[in-house]
Design an enzyme around this catalytic site. Structure first.
Site, PDB file in Angstrom:
ATOM      1  N   ALA A  68      40.698  41.928  41.192  1.00 17.03           N
ATOM      2  CA  ALA A  68      39.835  40.858  41.685  1.00 17.03           C
ATOM      3  C   ALA A  68      39.075  41.288  42.927  1.00 17.03           C
ATOM      4  CB  ALA A  68      40.663  39.618  41.977  1.00 17.03           C
ATOM      5  N   GLY A  85      43.744  42.667  37.879  1.00 20.82           N
ATOM      6  CA  GLY A  85      42.844  42.241  36.819  1.00 20.82           C
ATOM      7  C   GLY A  85      42.231  43.391  36.061  1.00 20.82           C
ATOM      8  N   GLU A 102      44.656  44.130  33.482  1.00 21.17           N
ATOM      9  CA  GLU A 102      44.618  43.028  32.517  1.00 21.17           C
ATOM     10  C   GLU A 102      43.432  43.162  31.564  1.00 21.17           C
ATOM     11  OE1 GLU A 102      46.678  39.177  34.509  1.00 21.17           O
ATOM     12  OE2 GLU A 102      44.939  39.944  35.582  1.00 21.17           O
ATOM     13  N   GLU A 118      49.998  41.955  41.729  1.00 15.67           N
ATOM     14  CA  GLU A 118      49.710  40.645  42.326  1.00 15.67           C
ATOM     15  C   GLU A 118      50.823  40.109  43.216  1.00 15.67           C
ATOM     16  OE1 GLU A 118      46.964  40.929  38.799  1.00 15.67           O
ATOM     17  OE2 GLU A 118      49.023  41.523  39.282  1.00 15.67           O
TER      18      GLU A 118
END
Length: 313
Positions: free
Chosen positions: A115, A160, A163, A183
């Site tokens: 992110a 992310g 991900e 995270e």
């Protein structure tokens, strides 16, 4: 129950295939349109473009490359990048000429750092949830693409970024790549599918260990755990994973495109249910390939001892 699932999946598969066949030539990324559906695309992102979309041609026709390009932010996932990737995914989803998609980075040494925390810090608390929801929706749509998807991880894929790669069918990592869902270091949890896709990829216990510890592993470890299909030694140009991904896409290219899409659908749907229901799903997907011209072409090519010429029909 199995019969109901069979009918539902058959209907979904049929709608998805016919939608792809009806897809007009979508305009996306770096391209110049020529007559009809034949196009020529530039090979590099223009200055300032955060995502390049390249439709390869010649023997590689059918391969599409998404190249993330935010060098100053290490390809961190911003609102704009989410929008660009969403548009690109939507475009190829409707194009039955696309045989495979490679997701890679045009920034040396990084795949995606996760992110965009600088942008996130400027958001009001009420804006964070909706943004994460959009990122999650993007990654879900990437995972739902009907054609094979390959993540070429030539550098760091964190949070992310990992991900994003987990939503792809196949991951190829440079041995020097750094990968992890980190995270919990920020007192949050993976919010774009990581808690669900990582356990489905490497198993529940190992996924818990990596997420709880916010551990970062290299490409060789990722291969050993089953997180990456292949680990390759990095080269001087820093694109070894991309080149291996391209080789793999070239292996997919000659195969029957509808068959490959139906195989992906059968695997993705079937892995989530019991074996009996999964076999019904396979039967429904098999039914989709029986009436195709490609199946007849495959039989003719076998009989005539020549390479098949599949058209996705």
């Amino acid at each position: 129950m199995a019969l109901l699932v069979r009918c539902r999946v058959f209907s979904q598969a049929f709608r998805g295939q016919t939608a792809a066949l009806d897809g007009a030539c979508p305009l996306v990324g770096v391209l110049h349109r020529s007559a009809g559906c034949s196009r020529r695309y530039s090979s590099d992102a223009k200055a300032g473009e955060e995502l390049s979309v390249r439709y390869l041609d010649g023997d590689d026709s059918g391969i599409v490359v998404f190249g993330m390009n935010r060098p100053k932010a290490k390809n961190a996932i911003s609102m704009n990048l989410v929008k660009l990737l969403s548009d690109a995914v939507e475009s190829v989803k409707k194009n039955n000429k696309v045989r495979s998609v490679i997701l890679c980075s045009k920034v040396p040494g990084v795949f995606c750092a996760g992110a965009d925390l600088k942008e996130r810090a400027k958001m009001h608390q009420s804006e964070v949830g909706p943004f994460v929801a959009k990122a999650r929706a993007l990654i879900t749509e990437l995972g739902n693409l009907p054609m094979p998807t390959i993540a070429a991880i030539d550098g760091a894929a964190l949070g992310g970024g990992l991900e994003l790669s987990l939503a792809c069918d196949i991951r190829i990592a440079a041995t020097s790549a750094k990968m992890g869902l980190v995270e919990t270091k920020l007192a949050i949890i993976p919010g774009a599918g990581g808690t669900q896709r990582l356990p489905r990829t490497i198993g529940v216990s190992l996924a818990k260990e990596l997420i709880f510890a916010a551990r970062v592993i290299d490409g060789s470890e990722a291969k050993a755990l089953g997180l990456a299909n292949h680990a390759v030694e990095q080269n001087k140009s820093g694109d070894a994973a991309y080149l291996r991904a391209l080789d793999l896409a070239r292996e997919f290219n000659p195969q029957g495109p509808i068959a490959v899409r139906m195989a992906k659908l059968a695997i993705n749907q079937g892995i989530e249910v019991d074996l009996t229901t999964g076999l019904a799903i396979e039967d429904a997907c098999y039914a989709q390939v029986i009436p195709t011209k490609d199946r007849l072409e495959g039989l003719a090519a076998f009989r005539e001892k020549r390479p098949p010429r599949f058209k996705g029909e």
